[in-house]
Write a protein that holds these residues in place. Structure first.
Motif, PDB file in Angstrom:
ATOM      1  N   VAL A  73     -27.816 106.966  80.079  1.00 35.77           N
ATOM      2  CA  VAL A  73     -28.888 106.371  80.888  1.00 35.77           C
ATOM      3  C   VAL A  73     -30.241 106.600  80.216  1.00 35.77           C
ATOM      4  CG1 VAL A  73     -30.141 106.510  83.073  1.00 35.77           C
ATOM      5  CG2 VAL A  73     -27.647 106.538  83.075  1.00 35.77           C
ATOM      6  N   VAL A  74     -30.471 107.807  79.720  1.00 33.86           N
ATOM      7  CA  VAL A  74     -31.731 108.132  79.042  1.00 33.86           C
ATOM      8  C   VAL A  74     -31.911 107.260  77.807  1.00 33.86           C
ATOM      9  CG1 VAL A  74     -32.940 109.916  77.718  1.00 33.86           C
ATOM     10  CG2 VAL A  74     -31.896 110.481  79.915  1.00 33.86           C
ATOM     11  N   LEU A  79     -34.316 102.524  74.812  1.00 33.64           N
ATOM     12  CA  LEU A  79     -34.227 101.201  74.185  1.00 33.64           C
ATOM     13  C   LEU A  79     -35.144 100.195  74.875  1.00 33.64           C
ATOM     14  CD1 LEU A  79     -30.416 100.749  73.395  1.00 33.64           C
ATOM     15  CD2 LEU A  79     -32.282 101.123  71.772  1.00 33.64           C
ATOM     16  N   LEU A  80     -35.183 100.248  76.204  1.00 35.54           N
ATOM     17  CA  LEU A  80     -36.076  99.362  76.950  1.00 35.54           C
ATOM     18  C   LEU A  80     -37.534  99.657  76.603  1.00 35.54           C
ATOM     19  CD1 LEU A  80     -34.385  99.452  80.484  1.00 35.54           C
ATOM     20  CD2 LEU A  80     -34.591  97.438  79.007  1.00 35.54           C
ATOM     21  N   MET A  81     -37.867 100.926  76.480  1.00 33.16           N
ATOM     22  CA  MET A  81     -39.239 101.312  76.167  1.00 33.16           C
ATOM     23  C   MET A  81     -39.641 100.823  74.772  1.00 33.16           C
ATOM     24  SD  MET A  81     -41.002 105.059  76.473  1.00 33.16           S
ATOM     25  CE  MET A  81     -40.384 105.661  74.914  1.00 33.16           C
ATOM     26  N   LEU A  82     -38.706 100.817  73.835  1.00 35.41           N
ATOM     27  CA  LEU A  82     -38.995 100.301  72.501  1.00 35.41           C
ATOM     28  C   LEU A  82     -39.356  98.818  72.555  1.00 35.41           C
ATOM     29  CD1 LEU A  82     -36.268 102.011  70.275  1.00 35.41           C
ATOM     30  CD2 LEU A  82     -38.721 102.490  70.320  1.00 35.41           C
ATOM     31  N   LEU A  83     -38.665  98.082  73.426  1.00 38.36           N
ATOM     32  CA  LEU A  83     -38.985  96.669  73.596  1.00 38.36           C
ATOM     33  C   LEU A  83     -40.352  96.501  74.259  1.00 38.36           C
ATOM     34  CD1 LEU A  83     -38.331  93.621  73.648  1.00 38.36           C
ATOM     35  CD2 LEU A  83     -37.121  94.027  75.816  1.00 38.36           C
ATOM     36  N   PHE A  84     -40.603  97.297  75.297  1.00 34.81           N
ATOM     37  CA  PHE A  84     -41.844  97.164  76.054  1.00 34.81           C
ATOM     38  C   PHE A  84     -43.076  97.578  75.237  1.00 34.81           C
ATOM     39  CE2 PHE A  84     -39.415  97.949  80.299  1.00 34.81           C
ATOM     40  CZ  PHE A  84     -38.738  96.749  80.111  1.00 34.81           C
ATOM     41  N   ILE A 138     -35.508 100.115  84.210  1.00 34.15           N
ATOM     42  CA  ILE A 138     -36.601  99.208  83.835  1.00 34.15           C
ATOM     43  C   ILE A 138     -37.939  99.746  84.344  1.00 34.15           C
ATOM     44  CG2 ILE A 138     -37.581  96.903  84.204  1.00 34.15           C
ATOM     45  CD1 ILE A 138     -34.699  95.833  84.245  1.00 34.15           C
ATOM     46  N   LEU A 139     -37.962 100.203  85.589  1.00 33.07           N
ATOM     47  CA  LEU A 139     -39.195 100.757  86.153  1.00 33.07           C
ATOM     48  C   LEU A 139     -39.640 102.005  85.389  1.00 33.07           C
ATOM     49  CD1 LEU A 139     -41.423 100.878  88.261  1.00 33.07           C
ATOM     50  CD2 LEU A 139     -39.821 102.034  89.820  1.00 33.07           C
ATOM     51  N   ILE A 140     -38.691 102.878  85.097  1.00 35.93           N
ATOM     52  CA  ILE A 140     -39.018 104.091  84.340  1.00 35.93           C
ATOM     53  C   ILE A 140     -39.559 103.728  82.960  1.00 35.93           C
ATOM     54  CG2 ILE A 140     -38.031 106.138  83.221  1.00 35.93           C
ATOM     55  CD1 ILE A 140     -36.069 106.297  85.594  1.00 35.93           C
ATOM     56  N   ALA A 141     -38.943 102.733  82.324  1.00 35.01           N
ATOM     57  CA  ALA A 141     -39.383 102.314  80.984  1.00 35.01           C
ATOM     58  C   ALA A 141     -40.807 101.747  81.012  1.00 35.01           C
ATOM     59  CB  ALA A 141     -38.412 101.294  80.416  1.00 35.01           C
ATOM     60  N   VAL A 142     -41.159 101.035  82.077  1.00 36.59           N
ATOM     61  CA  VAL A 142     -42.528 100.509  82.217  1.00 36.59           C
ATOM     62  C   VAL A 142     -43.530 101.653  82.316  1.00 36.59           C
ATOM     63  CG1 VAL A 142     -44.100  99.289  83.784  1.00 36.59           C
ATOM     64  CG2 VAL A 142     -41.877  98.301  83.243  1.00 36.59           C
ATOM     65  N   LEU A 143     -43.217 102.653  83.134  1.00 34.34           N
ATOM     66  CA  LEU A 143     -44.100 103.807  83.283  1.00 34.34           C
ATOM     67  C   LEU A 143     -44.201 104.584  81.971  1.00 34.34           C
ATOM     68  CD1 LEU A 143     -42.908 105.086  86.785  1.00 34.34           C
ATOM     69  CD2 LEU A 143     -45.046 103.902  86.267  1.00 34.34           C
ATOM     70  N   ALA A 144     -43.045 104.764  81.306  1.00 36.54           N
ATOM     71  CA  ALA A 144     -43.029 105.499  80.039  1.00 36.54           C
ATOM     72  C   ALA A 144     -43.820 104.761  78.964  1.00 36.54           C
ATOM     73  CB  ALA A 144     -41.593 105.723  79.580  1.00 36.54           C
ATOM     74  N   ALA A 145     -43.694 103.432  78.931  1.00 35.32           N
ATOM     75  CA  ALA A 145     -44.421 102.629  77.950  1.00 35.32           C
ATOM     76  C   ALA A 145     -45.929 102.710  78.181  1.00 35.32           C
ATOM     77  CB  ALA A 145     -43.958 101.176  78.014  1.00 35.32           C
ATOM     78  N   THR A 146     -46.338 102.669  79.448  1.00 35.72           N
ATOM     79  CA  THR A 146     -47.764 102.782  79.772  1.00 35.72           C
ATOM     80  C   THR A 146     -48.318 104.133  79.336  1.00 35.72           C
ATOM     81  OG1 THR A 146     -47.443 101.328  81.700  1.00 35.72           O
ATOM     82  CG2 THR A 146     -49.464 102.649  81.630  1.00 35.72           C
ATOM     83  N   GLY A 147     -47.568 105.186  79.625  1.00 33.39           N
ATOM     84  CA  GLY A 147     -47.983 106.518  79.199  1.00 33.39           C
ATOM     85  C   GLY A 147     -48.080 106.645  77.691  1.00 33.39           C
ATOM     86  N   GLU A 148     -47.147 106.019  76.982  1.00 36.89           N
ATOM     87  CA  GLU A 148     -47.160 106.090  75.523  1.00 36.89           C
ATOM     88  C   GLU A 148     -48.341 105.319  74.929  1.00 36.89           C
ATOM     89  OE1 GLU A 148     -43.889 104.641  72.479  1.00 36.89           O
ATOM     90  OE2 GLU A 148     -43.438 106.639  73.265  1.00 36.89           O
ATOM     91  N   ILE A 149     -48.650 104.169  75.507  1.00 37.63           N
ATOM     92  CA  ILE A 149     -49.824 103.403  75.065  1.00 37.63           C
ATOM     93  C   ILE A 149     -51.085 104.240  75.230  1.00 37.63           C
ATOM     94  CG2 ILE A 149     -51.306 101.446  75.674  1.00 37.63           C
ATOM     95  CD1 ILE A 149     -48.681  99.914  76.333  1.00 37.63           C
ATOM     96  N   GLY A 244     -38.404  99.252  62.884  1.00 36.90           N
ATOM     97  CA  GLY A 244     -37.980 100.507  62.272  1.00 36.90           C
ATOM     98  C   GLY A 244     -37.580 101.536  63.321  1.00 36.90           C
ATOM     99  N   SER A 245     -38.337 101.615  64.421  1.00 39.64           N
ATOM    100  CA  SER A 245     -38.018 102.573  65.489  1.00 39.64           C
ATOM    101  C   SER A 245     -36.698 102.234  66.165  1.00 39.64           C
ATOM    102  CB  SER A 245     -39.148 102.587  66.528  1.00 39.64           C
ATOM    103  OG  SER A 245     -40.349 103.032  65.963  1.00 39.64           O
ATOM    104  N   ILE A 246     -36.472 100.937  66.393  1.00 37.90           N
ATOM    105  CA  ILE A 246     -35.225 100.519  67.043  1.00 37.90           C
ATOM    106  C   ILE A 246     -34.029 100.843  66.158  1.00 37.90           C
ATOM    107  CG2 ILE A 246     -33.904  98.508  67.806  1.00 37.90           C
ATOM    108  CD1 ILE A 246     -36.589  97.279  68.723  1.00 37.90           C
ATOM    109  N   THR A 247     -34.140 100.500  64.877  1.00 36.71           N
ATOM    110  CA  THR A 247     -33.024 100.791  63.973  1.00 36.71           C
ATOM    111  C   THR A 247     -32.839 102.293  63.804  1.00 36.71           C
ATOM    112  OG1 THR A 247     -34.570 100.481  62.122  1.00 36.71           O
ATOM    113  CG2 THR A 247     -33.158  98.631  62.689  1.00 36.71           C
TER     114      THR A 247
END
Length: 430
Positions: A73-74, A79-84, A138-149, A244-247
């Motif tokens: 699950v993690v 993977l979703l966060m890499l896309l976002f 998906i929701l967690i990935a959105v929050l994680a992506a925002t934090g990473e930005i 590169g990150s995805i691979t």
């Protein structure tokens, strides 16, 4: 005659003053960088300790099968966060000193929500056939992506302490929530881990927004006429870097899926704990590389950049080697004591991964040097070649040798990625 002598004396004093000023500037640069490294190391160490404690807690309460399910699950969330963050990723560190930060935020966040919506729709129509926890992921990935930005933009502004706090909040809150549940004997499923991640990433995103409140106010302050070329720049650099990150992430985690298919989730739980320890070992190197990237992105002195990178590699390699020797020679009983009786093979995983982890840790310094120079292609190429090794090894070795095949495959993949970046770095030295 006296005038000529006085002139020469004045010129000499000016030179001495300039040299002293330059020496003072260099000393100040090193001192500030050292402070940032210490702060980053403390944050990384604390984060790794909390993450390790979370791994131990989940392993002991849910067992190897539950830990394997949680690990998958993690990784789905990752993977979703890499896309976002295809647009707003670590390239923001490079672009923040060069572009309007409000515009960078606007484009990055629009991409996050647009891509999340596109991913969300197909699973809605799948109904009950949708994978378990996919909407929460998906929701967690959105929050994680925002934090990473937020974190990368803070690093680009050289606000290292604030960026570190944003990073630290997730493991702190996540572990705190799980710890409270465990104290009341209420931690009994992967669903509890999902809630912990929601709380952790949510607070991290909010904290980053507070630190960048002035930049958020300027998201729509400028005319949108410059959005198209800026988006093109972000997408070009970000997509190259993120590929590169995805691979690279597939190099790390593809074996989870293959191992789970052929050997079951219990083996995934054991292997994932070994990988987690390996990532903790690389903590020191990643901390050095992160501060290195922030500094090199704000300097044009190439010789100074190269000397700094060389020193970072030596320090990184020495510390990583000592940590690997420590974990490799720990008795298997220690791993069973920490994680539970199901995890006696974690030491074997660590031993097979060790050489690859050492090279991968050192290569992080080459990566950040290249990133700071705007070269995001080399890491992608290195990761793609490593992924080729991973694909061959996963489907050739894992069905036959199980967890040992997965570890050997990962080790060879890491070494191949290191060699590519090392060769390119040497060419940059010329």
């Amino acid at each position: 005659m006296y005038f000529i002598f006085a002139s020469f004396n004045l010129c000499a004093n000016v030179r001495i003053y300039q040299q002293k000023s330059l020496t003072f500037a260099i000393d100040l640069f090193v001192m500030l960088m050292f402070r940032n490294i210490i702060n980053t190391l403390f944050t990384k160490f604390s984060s790794a300790l909390l993450s390790f404690a979370t791994v131990v807690l989940i392993s002991r309460v849910l067992g190897s099968a539950g830990k394997g399910e949680q690990a998958i699950v993690v990784y789905n969330i990752y993977l979703l966060m890499l896309l976002f963050t295809l647009v707003g990723n670590s390239t923001l560190v490079y672009l923040a000193p060069r572009q309007h930060n409000g515009s960078l935020l606007r484009i990055s966040l629009l991409w996050v929500f647009a891509s999340a919506f596109v991913v969300f729709l197909p699973f809605v129509f799948m109904g009950s056939e949708a994978p378990m926890f996919i909407f929460e992921s998906i929701l967690i990935a959105v929050l994680a992506a925002t934090g990473e930005i937020n974190q990368f933009l803070l690093l680009g502004k050289e606000k290292v302490k604030q960026a570190n706090l944003v990073k630290l909040l997730y493991p702190l809150i996540s572990f705190g929530y799980l710890g409270v549940l465990h104290c009341f004997s209420a931690l009994n499923s992967v669903s509890d881990c999902i809630v912990a991640m929601l709380a952790g990433y949510g607070m991290s995103a909010v904290c980053g927004c507070v630190y960048l409140k002035d930049d958020y106010k300027q998201i729509f302050a400028r005319n949108n006429s410059n959005s198209q070329p800026l988006f093109s720049t972000l997408f070009k650099l970000g997509a190259t870097k993120q590929l590169g990150s995805i691979t690279q992430s597939l190099n790390y985690r593809l074996s989870f899926y293959v191992l789970g298919f052929y050997c079951g989730e219990s083996m995934v739980g054991i292997y994932s704990n070994g990988v987690s320890i390996g990532e903790a070992v690389m903590l020191f190197g990643s901390s050095l590389a992160l501060v290195q990237y922030s500094k090199l992105s704000n300097t044009e002195n190439h010789s100074q950049s190269k000397r700094l990178t060389n020193r970072m590699c030596l320090i990184n390699g020495g510390v990583t080697l000592l940590a690997l020797l420590f974990f490799d020679f720990l008795p298997a009983e220690v791993y069973c004591f920490v994680f539970g009786d199901d995890f006696d093979r974690v030491r074997d995983v660590m031993r097979m991964l060790s050489i690859g982890i050492l090279f991968l840790s050192i290569s992080s310094n080459f990566t950040q040097y290249l990133f700071a120079k705007g070269n995001f292609k080399t890491t992608t190429l290195a990761s793609l070649l490593g992924l080729g090794v991973t694909l061959i090894g996963c489907f050739g070795l894992v069905p036959r040798y199980g967890i040992s095949g997965a570890a050997i495959t990962a080790c060879v993949s890491y070494c191949v990625s290191f060699l590519v970046e090392f060769v390119v770095y040497l060419r940059c030295q010329k």
